[in-house]
Design a protein around this motif. Structure first.
Motif, PDB file in Angstrom:
ATOM      1  N   ASP A   1      18.613  12.701  -3.303  1.00 51.54           N
ATOM      2  CA  ASP A   1      18.558  13.774  -2.309  1.00 51.54           C
ATOM      3  C   ASP A   1      17.210  13.859  -1.601  1.00 51.54           C
ATOM      4  N   GLU A   2      16.275  13.004  -2.015  1.00 49.60           N
ATOM      5  CA  GLU A   2      14.996  12.979  -1.314  1.00 49.60           C
ATOM      6  C   GLU A   2      14.315  11.642  -1.543  1.00 49.60           C
ATOM      7  N   LEU A   3      13.597  11.198  -0.532  1.00 46.75           N
ATOM      8  CA  LEU A   3      12.798   9.972  -0.633  1.00 46.75           C
ATOM      9  C   LEU A   3      11.359  10.326  -0.308  1.00 46.75           C
ATOM     10  N   ARG A   4      10.429   9.639  -0.963  1.00 54.94           N
ATOM     11  CA  ARG A   4       9.013   9.812  -0.604  1.00 54.94           C
ATOM     12  C   ARG A   4       8.350   8.462  -0.487  1.00 54.94           C
ATOM     13  N   HIS A   5       7.482   8.341   0.500  1.00 57.27           N
ATOM     14  CA  HIS A   5       6.679   7.136   0.699  1.00 57.27           C
ATOM     15  C   HIS A   5       5.301   7.433   0.128  1.00 57.27           C
ATOM     16  N   LEU A   6       5.006   6.870  -1.026  1.00 55.51           N
ATOM     17  CA  LEU A   6       3.768   7.207  -1.731  1.00 55.51           C
ATOM     18  C   LEU A   6       2.661   6.213  -1.376  1.00 55.51           C
ATOM     19  N   PRO A   7       1.516   6.722  -0.935  1.00 56.92           N
ATOM     20  CA  PRO A   7       0.381   5.827  -0.680  1.00 56.92           C
ATOM     21  C   PRO A   7      -0.236   5.366  -1.999  1.00 56.92           C
ATOM     22  N   LEU A   8      -0.722   4.126  -2.018  1.00 58.32           N
ATOM     23  CA  LEU A   8      -1.396   3.597  -3.205  1.00 58.32           C
ATOM     24  C   LEU A   8      -2.518   4.567  -3.574  1.00 58.32           C
ATOM     25  N   GLY A   9      -2.615   4.854  -4.844  1.00 59.78           N
ATOM     26  CA  GLY A   9      -3.537   5.907  -5.290  1.00 59.78           C
ATOM     27  C   GLY A   9      -2.749   7.075  -5.847  1.00 59.78           C
ATOM     28  N   SER A  10      -1.503   7.241  -5.355  1.00 61.99           N
ATOM     29  CA  SER A  10      -0.657   8.316  -5.888  1.00 61.99           C
ATOM     30  C   SER A  10       0.681   7.773  -6.399  1.00 61.99           C
ATOM     31  N   TRP A  11       0.757   6.463  -6.621  1.00 60.99           N
ATOM     32  CA  TRP A  11       2.034   5.905  -7.074  1.00 60.99           C
ATOM     33  C   TRP A  11       2.447   6.473  -8.431  1.00 60.99           C
TER      34      TRP A  11
ATOM     35  N   THR B   1       0.824  -1.219   0.000  1.00 56.76           N
ATOM     36  CA  THR B   1       0.000   0.000   0.000  1.00 56.76           C
ATOM     37  C   THR B   1       0.853   1.262   0.000  1.00 56.76           C
ATOM     38  N   VAL B   2       2.164   1.104   0.207  1.00 59.98           N
ATOM     39  CA  VAL B   2       3.068   2.256   0.196  1.00 59.98           C
ATOM     40  C   VAL B   2       4.288   1.890  -0.638  1.00 59.98           C
ATOM     41  N   LEU B   3       4.699   2.825  -1.514  1.00 54.60           N
ATOM     42  CA  LEU B   3       5.843   2.603  -2.406  1.00 54.60           C
ATOM     43  C   LEU B   3       6.868   3.716  -2.205  1.00 54.60           C
ATOM     44  N   LEU B   4       8.141   3.329  -2.155  1.00 57.50           N
ATOM     45  CA  LEU B   4       9.214   4.311  -1.983  1.00 57.50           C
ATOM     46  C   LEU B   4       9.705   4.825  -3.338  1.00 57.50           C
ATOM     47  N   ALA B   5       9.765   6.138  -3.447  1.00 54.77           N
ATOM     48  CA  ALA B   5      10.341   6.791  -4.632  1.00 54.77           C
ATOM     49  C   ALA B   5      11.569   7.573  -4.197  1.00 54.77           C
TER      50      ALA B   5
ATOM     51  N   VAL C   1       8.240   4.784 -15.609  1.00 57.51           N
ATOM     52  CA  VAL C   1       6.783   4.986 -15.683  1.00 57.51           C
ATOM     53  C   VAL C   1       6.018   3.686 -15.942  1.00 57.51           C
ATOM     54  N   PRO C   2       6.373   2.895 -16.961  1.00 54.72           N
ATOM     55  CA  PRO C   2       5.621   1.653 -17.175  1.00 54.72           C
ATOM     56  C   PRO C   2       5.779   0.657 -16.028  1.00 54.72           C
ATOM     57  N   ILE C   3       6.899   0.714 -15.337  1.00 57.33           N
ATOM     58  CA  ILE C   3       7.137  -0.188 -14.209  1.00 57.33           C
ATOM     59  C   ILE C   3       6.197   0.176 -13.059  1.00 57.33           C
ATOM     60  N   VAL C   4       6.097   1.467 -12.783  1.00 61.02           N
ATOM     61  CA  VAL C   4       5.230   1.903 -11.689  1.00 61.02           C
ATOM     62  C   VAL C   4       3.764   1.644 -12.039  1.00 61.02           C
ATOM     63  N   ARG C   5       3.427   1.774 -13.321  1.00 57.21           N
ATOM     64  CA  ARG C   5       2.062   1.417 -13.745  1.00 57.21           C
ATOM     65  C   ARG C   5       1.778  -0.053 -13.470  1.00 57.21           C
ATOM     66  N   ALA C   6       2.722  -0.903 -13.808  1.00 56.29           N
ATOM     67  CA  ALA C   6       2.529  -2.347 -13.598  1.00 56.29           C
ATOM     68  C   ALA C   6       2.455  -2.666 -12.103  1.00 56.29           C
ATOM     69  N   LEU C   7       3.261  -1.978 -11.310  1.00 57.03           N
ATOM     70  CA  LEU C   7       3.214  -2.170  -9.858  1.00 57.03           C
ATOM     71  C   LEU C   7       1.854  -1.772  -9.308  1.00 57.03           C
ATOM     72  N   THR C   8       1.327  -0.668  -9.826  1.00 59.30           N
ATOM     73  CA  THR C   8       0.026  -0.175  -9.371  1.00 59.30           C
ATOM     74  C   THR C   8      -1.058  -1.194  -9.703  1.00 59.30           C
ATOM     75  N   ALA C   9      -1.002  -1.740 -10.911  1.00 56.74           N
ATOM     76  CA  ALA C   9      -1.989  -2.742 -11.318  1.00 56.74           C
ATOM     77  C   ALA C   9      -1.918  -3.956 -10.399  1.00 56.74           C
ATOM     78  N   LEU C  10      -0.690  -4.372 -10.104  1.00 53.27           N
ATOM     79  CA  LEU C  10      -0.501  -5.523  -9.210  1.00 53.27           C
ATOM     80  C   LEU C  10      -1.087  -5.233  -7.824  1.00 53.27           C
ATOM     81  N   ALA C  11      -0.784  -4.052  -7.291  1.00 55.11           N
ATOM     82  CA  ALA C  11      -1.251  -3.729  -5.935  1.00 55.11           C
ATOM     83  C   ALA C  11      -2.764  -3.570  -5.887  1.00 55.11           C
ATOM     84  N   GLU C  12      -3.330  -3.020  -6.962  1.00 54.52           N
ATOM     85  CA  GLU C  12      -4.768  -2.751  -6.947  1.00 54.52           C
ATOM     86  C   GLU C  12      -5.600  -4.022  -7.047  1.00 54.52           C
ATOM     87  N   GLU C  13      -5.018  -5.093  -7.603  1.00 59.36           N
ATOM     88  CA  GLU C  13      -5.801  -6.326  -7.696  1.00 59.36           C
ATOM     89  C   GLU C  13      -5.647  -7.194  -6.451  1.00 59.36           C
ATOM     90  N   ARG C  14      -4.847  -6.716  -5.488  1.00 59.59           N
ATOM     91  CA  ARG C  14      -4.673  -7.518  -4.270  1.00 59.59           C
ATOM     92  C   ARG C  14      -5.771  -7.223  -3.248  1.00 59.59           C
TER      93      ARG C  14
END
Ligand code: 9L3
Ligand code: MG
Length: 143
Positions: free
Chosen positions: A109-119, A22-26, A130-143
């Motif tokens: 120089d900066e890290l962010r913990h992004l909540p699902l919905g804003s990945w 539910t949280v992804l590090l950028a 970009v396509p990787i984060v899209r695929a990650l979002t799809a994976l997380a949303e179907e869980r």
């Protein structure tokens, strides 16, 4: 492509929960100049003679100062790796921090913990990510 290939890159999708993320590090890059300011999944090149997963652990220790547990691979549609034009390819795994608190030690120089919905929208990802984060979002949303 073998693990010896110098163009292989590994990346970690650092999440809070390997099975129901539910949280992804950028992480925001500081180098090289044409990538500086862009956000990415942390990681880097596999060294000669190194296994991809060894490289993943090493890169996340160097860049973020953490130890991680590795979950499933986010397999690219081509089955080989996510394209990093012009000539690199990246394999990405879900990982969870088991030791330490991620910090931008080396090339960020900066890290962010992004909540699902804003990945996908929370930061300005490097084009290749970009396509990787899209695929990650799809994976997380179907869980
Ligand atoms: N790269 C792109 N997205 C990522 C990572 C970890 C790396 N999530 C690109 C940037 C560089 C190359 O791969 O062109 C090698 O990465 P690094 O060793 O400079 O981190
Ligand atoms: Mg790196």
């Amino acid at each position: 492509m073998s693990s010896q290939d110098p163009t292989m890159v590994v990346g970690g999708a650092v999440v809070d929960d390997l099975h129901r993320p539910t949280v992804l590090l950028a992480a925001r890059r500081t180098e090289p100049p044409h990538l500086a300011g862009g956000w990415e999944l942390p990681g880097g090149k596999v060294d000669p003679g190194e296994e991809p997963l060894q490289a993943l652990h090493r890169e996340l220790a160097e860049e973020l100062g953490v130890k991680v547990e590795v979950g499933e691979e986010l397999v690219a549609p081509n089955g080989l790796g996510w394209d990093l034009p012009p000539s690199h390819r990246m394999r990405v795994w879900l990982v969870r921090v088991t030791d330490g608190e991620p910090a931008p030690i080396e090339v960020h120089d900066e890290l962010r913990h992004l909540p699902l919905g804003s990945w996908t929208t929370g930061v300005s990802w490097l084009r290749a990510d970009v396509p990787i984060v899209r695929a990650l979002t799809a994976l997380a949303e179907e869980r």
